[in-house]
Design a protein around this motif. Structure first.
Motif, short mmCIF file in Angstrom:
data_model
loop_
_atom_site.label_atom_id
_atom_site.label_comp_id
_atom_site.label_asym_id
_atom_site.label_seq_id
_atom_site.Cartn_x
_atom_site.Cartn_y
_atom_site.Cartn_z
N TYR A 144 43.26 10.18 22.75
CA TYR A 144 43.32 8.93 21.99
C TYR A 144 42.50 9.04 20.71
O TYR A 144 42.97 8.68 19.62
CB TYR A 144 42.79 7.78 22.85
CG TYR A 144 42.50 6.52 22.06
CD1 TYR A 144 43.53 5.70 21.62
CD2 TYR A 144 41.19 6.16 21.75
CE1 TYR A 144 43.28 4.56 20.88
CE2 TYR A 144 40.91 5.02 21.01
CZ TYR A 144 41.96 4.23 20.58
OH TYR A 144 41.68 3.10 19.85
N LYS A 149 45.35 7.29 18.37
CA LYS A 149 44.95 6.08 17.65
C LYS A 149 45.48 6.05 16.22
O LYS A 149 45.43 5.01 15.57
CB LYS A 149 43.44 5.93 17.67
CG LYS A 149 42.68 6.91 16.80
CD LYS A 149 41.18 6.75 16.97
CE LYS A 149 40.74 5.35 16.72
NZ LYS A 149 39.30 5.16 16.89
N GLY A 155 48.74 4.11 19.76
CA GLY A 155 47.32 3.76 19.63
C GLY A 155 47.00 2.44 20.28
O GLY A 155 45.99 2.29 20.98
N THR A 214 48.06 2.45 11.97
CA THR A 214 48.01 1.34 12.92
C THR A 214 49.13 0.35 12.58
O THR A 214 49.75 0.44 11.52
CB THR A 214 46.66 0.62 12.86
OG1 THR A 214 46.50 0.05 11.55
CG2 THR A 214 45.51 1.57 13.12
#
Length: 311
Positions: A144, A149, A155, A214
């Motif tokens: 991770y 991530k 993530g 993200t």
């Protein structure tokens, strides 16, 4: 010698040991680990082992070793996460980053490997299966921190799953497969997903600078808020079903509070537009999680009285 030279000279002076310990405490987020330990024991007493006395649970050596292994592995996880996020944290959390960097990266890595070794070794005292579980947990934390991530969905989901795994270790140990446990897990999972998305909004600037893809970076704030809103609605489902279980006792008041707070949270989410405001929402979610941990003791306090009386 001018002030700049004096400052550089002083910065090279070795830091006192207690300063380094405080820095390391910040890196491993000791306050979070303490909360997880409390949550593990409360969950063991009030949810996972309804047939055992309080003395049997609290003085169970295997439970103690599982909790101790959890402490080591989670602490090492925070260290490796700090190692990979050093540049991002210098943007998102400049003050904390300076405190964390008092201990050099080489020392952090040594402690990381040592804690992982100790964690797996302690787990072996329970069983080889426990040791294998924590070895896999260590690998997943590294994966991770190093890779997952940086990708939107992977993530988000992996962060929530990794946060729940310490309780899964207790769950497997007691082999309690009741519906209420899965419903509690669903509630916690949704709350953790919401928290991770809000954290992405808080850290948007640093994640963008380091090209961390993200959801907030890739799809923008508006889409992230829509997704959070959907998750808030989904969270109401396990809350409703938990309220149907008489076993939750006075913990129902916690869920009443969560229902109201989530509605307020949702309104503020669409009103707020900057990092500082998102940070306040992140703190609000943390407080909900902390309150949830201690509200486990409200599930049915007659249980605790009976367990104290039982020999």
């Amino acid at each position: 010698m001018d002030l700049l030279e004096i400052s550089k000279k002083n910065s090279k002076k070795p830091k006192p040991l207690y300063i380094k310990i405080l820095s390391l405490f910040s890196v491993v987020r000791g306050y979070n680990i303490l909360l997880i330990v409390i949550a593990q024991y409360l969950a063991a007493v009030f949810i996972f082992s309804p047939e055992q006395t309080l003395k049997q649970v609290l003085f169970d050596p295997n439970l103690y070793f599982i909790v101790l292994a959890t402490i080591c592995v989670i602490a090492s996880g925070y260290i490796i996460n700090n190692f990979y996020d050093a540049e991002t944290d210098s943007i998102n959390k400049p003050i904390k980053s300076k405190i964390d960097n008092i201990v050099d990266q080489k020392t952090k890595l040594k402690i990381y490997f040592l804690l992982n070794f100790i964690g797996v070794l302690i787990a072996f005292l329970v069983s080889w299966r426990a040791a294998l579980f924590f070895a896999i947990y260590i690998f997943l934390i590294w994966l991770y921190s190093h890779k997952l991530k940086r990708y939107p969905l992977a993530g988000l989901l992996s962060a929530a799953v990794l946060a729940i795994l310490p309780f899964f270790a207790i769950f497997v140990y007691y082999k309690n497969f009741s519906e209420i446990i899965f419903t509690h897990a669903a509630f916690l999972f949704f709350i953790l997903l919401i928290r991770e998305l809000v954290k992405d909004l808080v850290n948007l600037k640093g994640n963008f600078a380091q090209n961390y893809q993200t959801i907030a970076v890739k799809y923008g704030e508006h889409f992230t808020k829509i997704l959070i809103s959907v998750l808030v609605v989904l969270t109401l489902n396990p809350i409703y079903f938990l309220m149907q279980y008489p076993e939750i006792g006075d913990m129902k008041y916690y869920f009443y509070t969560v229902f109201v707070v989530l509605l307020i949270f949702l309104g503020l989410l669409w009103f707020y537009k900057n990092k500082r405001n998102y940070g306040m929402l992140h703190i609000l979610l943390k407080l909900l999680i902390v309150a949830g941990v201690f509200s486990l003791a409200l599930i049915d306090y007659s249980i605790i009285i009976n367990r104290i009386l039982l020999k």
